[in-house]
Scaffold this motif. Structure first.
Motif, PDB file in Angstrom:
ATOM      1  N   PHE A 112       0.716  -1.279  -0.073  1.00 21.67           N
ATOM      2  CA  PHE A 112      -0.008  -0.147   0.056  1.00 21.67           C
ATOM      3  C   PHE A 112       0.775   1.415   0.040  1.00 21.67           C
ATOM      4  CE2 PHE A 112      -3.452  -2.928   1.893  1.00 21.67           C
ATOM      5  CZ  PHE A 112      -4.119  -2.851   0.711  1.00 21.67           C
ATOM      6  N   VAL A 113       1.842   1.298   0.844  1.00 21.49           N
ATOM      7  CA  VAL A 113       2.861   2.134   0.917  1.00 21.49           C
ATOM      8  C   VAL A 113       3.552   2.630  -0.624  1.00 21.49           C
ATOM      9  CG1 VAL A 113       5.036   3.351   1.604  1.00 21.49           C
ATOM     10  CG2 VAL A 113       3.276   2.198   3.376  1.00 21.49           C
ATOM     11  N   ALA A 114       3.861   1.446  -1.211  1.00 21.80           N
ATOM     12  CA  ALA A 114       4.426   1.593  -2.405  1.00 21.80           C
ATOM     13  C   ALA A 114       3.505   2.022  -3.561  1.00 21.80           C
ATOM     14  CB  ALA A 114       5.121   0.016  -2.849  1.00 21.80           C
ATOM     15  N   LYS A 115       2.358   1.645  -3.552  1.00 21.80           N
ATOM     16  CA  LYS A 115       1.191   2.005  -4.390  1.00 21.80           C
ATOM     17  C   LYS A 115       1.017   3.705  -4.473  1.00 21.80           C
ATOM     18  CE  LYS A 115      -3.568   0.832  -5.833  1.00 21.80           C
ATOM     19  NZ  LYS A 115      -3.925   2.428  -6.054  1.00 21.80           N
ATOM     20  N   SER A 116       0.953   4.156  -3.059  1.00 21.13           N
ATOM     21  CA  SER A 116       1.062   5.647  -2.979  1.00 21.13           C
ATOM     22  C   SER A 116       2.027   6.251  -3.563  1.00 21.13           C
ATOM     23  CB  SER A 116       0.559   5.746  -1.485  1.00 21.13           C
ATOM     24  OG  SER A 116      -0.303   5.138  -1.034  1.00 21.13           O
ATOM     25  N   LYS A 117       3.107   5.591  -3.249  1.00 21.74           N
ATOM     26  CA  LYS A 117       4.451   6.527  -3.752  1.00 21.74           C
ATOM     27  C   LYS A 117       4.458   6.684  -5.255  1.00 21.74           C
ATOM     28  CE  LYS A 117       9.501   6.553  -2.782  1.00 21.74           C
ATOM     29  NZ  LYS A 117       9.925   6.829  -4.099  1.00 21.74           N
ATOM     30  N   ILE A 118       4.158   5.161  -5.938  1.00 23.45           N
ATOM     31  CA  ILE A 118       4.388   5.268  -7.185  1.00 23.45           C
ATOM     32  C   ILE A 118       3.280   6.220  -7.887  1.00 23.45           C
ATOM     33  CG2 ILE A 118       3.756   3.749  -9.236  1.00 23.45           C
ATOM     34  CD1 ILE A 118       5.005   1.599  -7.558  1.00 23.45           C
ATOM     35  N   GLU A 119       2.265   6.519  -7.419  1.00 24.49           N
ATOM     36  CA  GLU A 119       1.083   7.154  -7.992  1.00 24.49           C
ATOM     37  C   GLU A 119       1.400   8.604  -7.902  1.00 24.49           C
ATOM     38  OE1 GLU A 119      -2.355   5.678  -5.947  1.00 24.49           O
ATOM     39  OE2 GLU A 119      -2.737   4.010  -7.376  1.00 24.49           O
ATOM     40  N   TYR A 120       1.949   8.933  -6.736  1.00 27.52           N
ATOM     41  CA  TYR A 120       2.444  10.537  -6.313  1.00 27.52           C
ATOM     42  C   TYR A 120       3.603  10.788  -6.995  1.00 27.52           C
ATOM     43  CZ  TYR A 120       4.752  14.349  -3.909  1.00 27.52           C
ATOM     44  OH  TYR A 120       5.200  15.568  -3.635  1.00 27.52           O
ATOM     45  N   ASP A 121       4.613   9.728  -7.397  1.00 31.76           N
ATOM     46  CA  ASP A 121       5.639  10.279  -8.226  1.00 31.76           C
ATOM     47  C   ASP A 121       5.359  10.260  -9.659  1.00 31.76           C
ATOM     48  OD1 ASP A 121       7.268   9.932  -6.032  1.00 31.76           O
ATOM     49  OD2 ASP A 121       8.050   7.861  -6.569  1.00 31.76           O
ATOM     50  N   ALA A 122       4.425   9.765  -9.999  1.00 30.65           N
ATOM     51  CA  ALA A 122       4.054   9.862 -11.649  1.00 30.65           C
ATOM     52  C   ALA A 122       3.435  10.981 -11.665  1.00 30.65           C
ATOM     53  CB  ALA A 122       2.792   8.814 -11.839  1.00 30.65           C
ATOM     54  N   VAL A 123       2.521  11.511 -10.725  1.00 29.67           N
ATOM     55  CA  VAL A 123       1.949  12.933 -10.923  1.00 29.67           C
ATOM     56  C   VAL A 123       2.821  14.003 -10.805  1.00 29.67           C
ATOM     57  CG1 VAL A 123       0.261  14.715  -9.748  1.00 29.67           C
ATOM     58  CG2 VAL A 123      -0.411  12.362 -10.161  1.00 29.67           C
ATOM     59  N   ALA A 124       3.915  13.886  -9.759  1.00 25.49           N
ATOM     60  CA  ALA A 124       4.660  14.924  -9.501  1.00 25.49           C
ATOM     61  C   ALA A 124       5.909  14.975 -10.719  1.00 25.49           C
ATOM     62  CB  ALA A 124       5.753  14.504  -8.170  1.00 25.49           C
ATOM     63  N   GLU A 125       6.291  14.041 -11.126  1.00 23.70           N
ATOM     64  CA  GLU A 125       6.979  13.990 -12.324  1.00 23.70           C
ATOM     65  C   GLU A 125       6.422  14.564 -13.633  1.00 23.70           C
ATOM     66  OE1 GLU A 125      10.582  13.248 -14.934  1.00 23.70           O
ATOM     67  OE2 GLU A 125      10.224  13.300 -12.608  1.00 23.70           O
ATOM     68  N   THR A 126       5.050  14.379 -13.827  1.00 17.05           N
ATOM     69  CA  THR A 126       4.340  15.085 -15.031  1.00 17.05           C
ATOM     70  C   THR A 126       4.304  16.561 -14.884  1.00 17.05           C
ATOM     71  OG1 THR A 126       3.054  13.235 -15.259  1.00 17.05           O
ATOM     72  CG2 THR A 126       2.086  15.089 -16.203  1.00 17.05           C
ATOM     73  N   LEU A 127       3.973  16.912 -13.572  1.00 18.67           N
ATOM     74  CA  LEU A 127       4.235  18.374 -13.187  1.00 18.67           C
ATOM     75  C   LEU A 127       5.475  18.950 -13.473  1.00 18.67           C
ATOM     76  CD1 LEU A 127       1.785  18.620  -9.976  1.00 18.67           C
ATOM     77  CD2 LEU A 127       1.415  19.406 -12.342  1.00 18.67           C
ATOM     78  N   ARG A 128       6.708  18.299 -12.972  1.00 17.19           N
ATOM     79  CA  ARG A 128       7.897  18.869 -13.174  1.00 17.19           C
ATOM     80  C   ARG A 128       8.233  19.177 -14.383  1.00 17.19           C
ATOM     81  NH1 ARG A 128      13.022  17.783 -13.559  1.00 17.19           N
ATOM     82  NH2 ARG A 128      12.460  15.181 -14.389  1.00 17.19           N
ATOM     83  N   THR A 129       7.934  18.165 -15.336  1.00 18.66           N
ATOM     84  CA  THR A 129       8.622  18.248 -16.674  1.00 18.66           C
ATOM     85  C   THR A 129       7.423  19.033 -17.627  1.00 18.66           C
ATOM     86  OG1 THR A 129       7.429  16.330 -17.200  1.00 18.66           O
ATOM     87  CG2 THR A 129       9.597  16.137 -16.559  1.00 18.66           C
ATOM     88  N   MET A 130       6.241  19.635 -17.117  1.00 15.18           N
ATOM     89  CA  MET A 130       5.576  20.379 -17.870  1.00 15.18           C
ATOM     90  C   MET A 130       6.203  21.990 -18.301  1.00 15.18           C
ATOM     91  SD  MET A 130       1.753  20.160 -16.498  1.00 15.18           S
ATOM     92  CE  MET A 130       0.649  18.783 -16.935  1.00 15.18           C
ATOM     93  N   PRO A 131       5.853  22.411 -19.664  1.00 15.15           N
ATOM     94  CA  PRO A 131       6.354  23.618 -19.874  1.00 15.15           C
ATOM     95  C   PRO A 131       5.953  24.811 -18.686  1.00 15.15           C
ATOM     96  CG  PRO A 131       5.394  22.644 -21.881  1.00 15.15           C
ATOM     97  CD  PRO A 131       5.075  21.686 -20.638  1.00 15.15           C
ATOM     98  N   LEU A 132       6.669  25.822 -18.903  1.00 12.64           N
ATOM     99  CA  LEU A 132       6.631  26.786 -17.693  1.00 12.64           C
ATOM    100  C   LEU A 132       5.111  27.619 -17.806  1.00 12.64           C
ATOM    101  CD1 LEU A 132       7.601  28.680 -15.369  1.00 12.64           C
ATOM    102  CD2 LEU A 132       8.665  30.416 -17.212  1.00 12.64           C
ATOM    103  N   GLN A 133       4.830  27.801 -18.872  1.00 11.88           N
ATOM    104  CA  GLN A 133       3.387  28.166 -19.055  1.00 11.88           C
ATOM    105  C   GLN A 133       2.476  27.436 -18.609  1.00 11.88           C
ATOM    106  OE1 GLN A 133       2.497  31.451 -19.910  1.00 11.88           O
ATOM    107  NE2 GLN A 133       4.270  32.526 -20.792  1.00 11.88           N
ATOM    108  N   THR A 134       2.634  26.123 -18.955  1.00 11.90           N
ATOM    109  CA  THR A 134       1.569  25.199 -18.396  1.00 11.90           C
ATOM    110  C   THR A 134       1.411  25.243 -16.984  1.00 11.90           C
ATOM    111  OG1 THR A 134       2.172  23.848 -20.345  1.00 11.90           O
ATOM    112  CG2 THR A 134       0.579  22.973 -18.918  1.00 11.90           C
TER     113      THR A 134
END
Length: 326
Positions: A258-280
Motif C-alpha cells: 500500500f505504501v509503494a502504491k501511494s508512492k508510485i502514484e504520487y511520483d507519476a503526478v509529481a514527475e508529470t508536473l515537474r516536466t511541464m512547460p513553464l506556461q502550463t
C-alpha cells in the motif's frame, strides 16, 4: 529482473501469441518471406517483451543459416521518418548515414542498397507505431513497403506494436493494401497470470522467500484491476521490496504494498508536473489558486484573469486568451 527493459528466458501465459509470431517468422528458413504484423494490446500485456524475446531467439537460431537482423525502434524516441530509416540503414552496415543532413531520397536509397548487399531478412519493429502515424502520417510505412518491393536479395518485415485497436483506421488504403498484415491481439493478464509472472521474477532475483504470499496476491489483484498490467505489477513489487529493505524489515507484507502504491502514484503526478512547460505550470497554478480562493467552478475568463495576474507579477510573457483556451 524488475526493470522494464528486462526480457526473461520464459514468457508465461503468452505461448499462443508467441507460437503465432514464431510460425510467421519461421517462413524465412524455408525460403519464404514472413508477413507484416500488427500486434495489439493494452499497456503491460507483454507485447514488447514477447517480440524482443522472439527477436533474440531468431538471431540465435539463424547463425550460420540465414542473415537475420532484428531492429527494435520505439517511435516515441525515433519520432520521424529520417531517424527511423537512418537507424535501419546503419544497423545493417555498409555505407554509414549521418544522424542528420541528407535528403530523404539519399537516406532511402542508401538504406535500400545496404540491405540488398547484406542479403538477408530484416525485421523492423515499430513500437508505439500509432503515435508515430498520428504525428507524422503513414508515409513511413508506405516507404518501407515500397523499399521491400524494390529489394532483389533481401526482404523487410514490419512489425507494428500498438495499444489502439482502431490503428488500421488511420491508414491510407494504399498503405493497408501493401501492408497486408497479420493481426495478433494480446489480451490483458488475469490475476493468476500476473501472480505467476511475479513468482517467476522473484525466483530469478533469489528473493522469493522475502515476499509474503499475501503481499504477492495483493499486488496481483491490484494490477489485474488496472487492465491486467504486468509492468505495473512488477513496478509495484520492486517498490514494495525497496520499502521493506529501507525499513530493515525481514519480509515484504501487505502494508509495504500500500505504501509503494501511494508512492508510485504520487511520483507519476509529481514527475508529470515537474516536466511541464513553464506556461502550463503557471496556468495550472492559476486554477489551483482560484480553487483555493473558494471558486467551485471557474470560467475560462476567470482562469485567464488569474493567469494574467500571475504572469504580470512574475514578469513572464502572457499568452493570448485563445492560446490559454486551447
Amino acid at each position: 529482473v524488475f526493470e522494464p527493459n528486462f526480457v526473461p528466458m520464459r514468457m508465461p501465459h503468452r505461448e499462443r501469441e508467441m507460437n503465432a509470431i514464431a510460425d510467421n517468422f519461421g517462413k524465412m528458413f524455408i525460403g519464404s518471406s514472413p508477413k507484416n504484423e500488427i500486434i495489439y494490446g493494452k499497456s503491460g500485456t507483454g507485447k514488447t517483451a514477447v517480440i524482443k524475446f522472439i527477436g533474440r531467439e531468431l538471431k540465435e537460431i539463424s547463425k550460420g543459416k540465414r542473415n537475420v537482423e532484428f531492429i527494435y525502434l520505439n517511435c516515441q524516441v525515433k519520432d520521424n521518418a529520417y531517424s527511423i530509416i537512418e537507424s535501419i540503414g546503419n544497423s545493417i552496415g555498409g555505407d554509414q548515414i549521418p544522424f542528420t543532413g541528407w535528403s530523404m531520397d539519399r537516406v532511402y536509397n542508401t538504406t535500400k542498397n545496404n540491405i540488398d548487399k547484406w542479403n538477408g531478412n530484416v525485421i523492423v519493429v515499430l513500437d508505439e507505431v500509432d503515435r508515430f502515424v498520428i504525428k507524422n502520417g503513414d508515409d513511413l510505412l508506405y516507404q518501407l513497403m515500397l523499399m521491400n518491393s524494390e529489394l532483389q536479395n533481401s526482404s523487410i518485415t514490419v512489425v507494428g506494436i500498438t495499444n489502439d485497436l482502431r490503428f488500421s483506421e488511420f491508414l491510407d488504403s494504399r498503405v493497408k493494401s501493401r501492408l497486408n498484415e497479420e493481426k495478433i491481439v494480446f489480451s490483458p493478464y488475469s490475476v493468476e497470470d500476473i501472480y505467476d509472472i511475479l513468482t517467476d521474477r522473484l525466483k530469478l532475483s533469489n528473493a522469493n522467500n522475502f515476499v509474503n504470499e499475501g503481499a504477492l496476491r495483493l499486488i496481483s489483484t491490484i494490477a489485474s484491476q488496472e487492465n491486467g498490467d504486468a509492468r505495473k505489477a512488477i513496478e509495484l513489487l520492486k517498490g514494495s521490496i525497496q520499502i521493506a529493505i529501507s525499513n530493515k524489515e525481514n519480509s515484504v507484507e501487505e502494508r509495504h504494498v500500500f505504501v509503494a502504491k501511494s508512492k508510485i502514484e504520487y511520483d507519476a503526478v509529481a514527475e508529470t508536473l515537474r516536466t511541464m512547460p513553464l506556461q502550463t505550470k503557471v496556468l495550472l497554478l492559476s486554477i489551483a489558486l482560484l480553487k483555493e480562493s473558494g471558486a467551485i467552478q471557474a470560467t475560462t475568463g476567470d482562469v485567464f484573469e488569474a493567469y494574467k495576474n500571475l504572469t504580470g507579477s512574475a514578469g513572464l510573457p502572457t499568452l493570448t486568451l485563445r492560446r490559454i483556451t486551447d
